[in-house]
Design an enzyme around this catalytic site. Sequence first.
Site, PDB file in Angstrom:
ATOM      1  N   HIS A 141       0.851  -1.213   0.000  1.00 16.60           N
ATOM      2  CA  HIS A 141       0.000   0.000   0.000  1.00 16.60           C
ATOM      3  C   HIS A 141       0.883   1.258   0.000  1.00 16.60           C
ATOM      4  O   HIS A 141       0.847   2.076   0.935  1.00 16.60           O
ATOM      5  CB  HIS A 141      -0.868  -0.063   1.260  1.00 16.60           C
ATOM      6  CG  HIS A 141      -2.064   0.841   1.282  1.00 16.60           C
ATOM      7  ND1 HIS A 141      -1.978   2.205   1.164  1.00 16.60           N
ATOM      8  CD2 HIS A 141      -3.376   0.558   1.430  1.00 16.60           C
ATOM      9  CE1 HIS A 141      -3.192   2.724   1.248  1.00 16.60           C
ATOM     10  NE2 HIS A 141      -4.069   1.733   1.400  1.00 16.60           N
ATOM     11  N   GLU A 197      -0.633   1.163  -5.388  1.00 12.99           N
ATOM     12  CA  GLU A 197      -0.467  -0.067  -4.613  1.00 12.99           C
ATOM     13  C   GLU A 197      -0.418  -1.293  -5.521  1.00 12.99           C
ATOM     14  O   GLU A 197      -1.391  -1.591  -6.211  1.00 12.99           O
ATOM     15  CB  GLU A 197      -1.636  -0.198  -3.638  1.00 12.99           C
ATOM     16  CG  GLU A 197      -1.860   1.051  -2.816  1.00 12.99           C
ATOM     17  CD  GLU A 197      -3.208   1.070  -2.109  1.00 12.99           C
ATOM     18  OE1 GLU A 197      -3.697  -0.004  -1.725  1.00 12.99           O
ATOM     19  OE2 GLU A 197      -3.780   2.164  -1.957  1.00 12.99           O
TER      20      GLU A 197
HETATM   21  O1  TA6 Z   1      -6.216   1.399  -0.689  1.00 15.92           O
HETATM   22  C1  TA6 Z   1      -7.156   2.409  -0.548  1.00 15.92           C
HETATM   23  C2  TA6 Z   1      -7.835   2.273   0.794  1.00 15.92           C
HETATM   24  O2  TA6 Z   1      -8.452   1.014   0.892  1.00 15.92           O
HETATM   25  C3  TA6 Z   1      -8.807   3.438   0.964  1.00 15.92           C
HETATM   26  O3  TA6 Z   1     -10.146   3.078   0.807  1.00 15.92           O
HETATM   27  C4  TA6 Z   1      -8.428   4.065   2.288  1.00 15.92           C
HETATM   28  O4  TA6 Z   1      -9.304   3.920   3.304  1.00 15.92           O
HETATM   29  C5  TA6 Z   1      -7.025   3.564   2.501  1.00 15.92           C
HETATM   30  O5  TA6 Z   1      -6.893   2.349   1.866  1.00 15.92           O
HETATM   31  C6  TA6 Z   1      -6.409   3.607   3.881  1.00 15.92           C
HETATM   32  O6  TA6 Z   1      -6.846   2.603   4.698  1.00 15.92           O
HETATM   33  P1  TA6 Z   1      -6.398   2.486   6.227  1.00 15.92           P
HETATM   34  O7  TA6 Z   1      -7.016   1.219   6.735  1.00 15.92           O
HETATM   35  O8  TA6 Z   1      -4.891   2.446   6.233  1.00 15.92           O
HETATM   36  O9  TA6 Z   1      -6.906   3.723   6.926  1.00 15.92           O
END
Ligand code: TA6
Length: 281
Positions: free
Chosen positions: A154, A254
Amino acid sequence: MIEHKKLRNGFEYIEVENSSAKAKIALQGAHIFEYVKKDEESFLWLSEISDFEHGKSIRGGIPICWPWFGMNSNKSLPQHGFARVFMWEFMDGYEIDENSTSITMKLTHNEETLKMWQHKFELELHVVVSDKLIVELKTTNIDDKEFEITQALHTYFAVSHISHVNIKGLNKKPYLDALTWKKELQKGDITFNEEVDRVYQEVDKQVLLLDKSRTISIENEGSSSVVVWNPWIDKCKRMSAMKDNDYKNMLCIESANAFDDARVIKPNEVHTLKSTYNCLL
Ligand code: TA6
């Protein structure tokens, strides 16, 4: 140089430095939270108000989403899996040569993981810190039945301003819009003027992030999905460990195995998701 260090609160990380670059990797989540090439600015974004605390994922760097990406069908389980908040074991670290260093960390199933996900596994992260950053996430099924994973590196990128950037390499690719749950088709480069949360599918090996004065190349192996995310104004205000205006200077690209790109791994089989990050000035 490879040093095992601790913050004042006991939060442990490995610091690496060689003649090409410097990096910091937390034992919690095998989370790379800093990578800087010599004489260059960091292309990884890290929130100034991130937590470095056990049980909370670091906001920025490269969180590892595993063994599921996004929400689990069981809503009581944590978003993006548990690997990013568990303690990994530091297995090995050595200097390949004066310009590159190899680090390996490992997470294996235990009583806690088995409560959330009933499979026996070995998860290894291999990192090469050099003039490129190479990250390999290797899942081995050591159970006697197959399992399915979704996952992502991510990665948070630092950008000069969100309105200056565009992403190349995803033109004409289908994507799932995670804001509407509709399937769409990308037309041209990706630019940002609103919240974006998309899972691109059938992607090619290379994606390019073009900013004002630099281009970052992201090369993926073992993956045919890429998630692109910027929370924009309103969501940024609601995000934990982010300042209200942070959406202007970050975005996530990602490398993933998400949705249609979920992977089934049979007993004794290994799946490797690999990303190579290279700053082309
Ligand atoms: O990858 C995108 C995502 O799934 C978004 O929807 C956003 O919420 C982000 O990841 C961050 O997630 P987190 O659980 O780290 O707050």
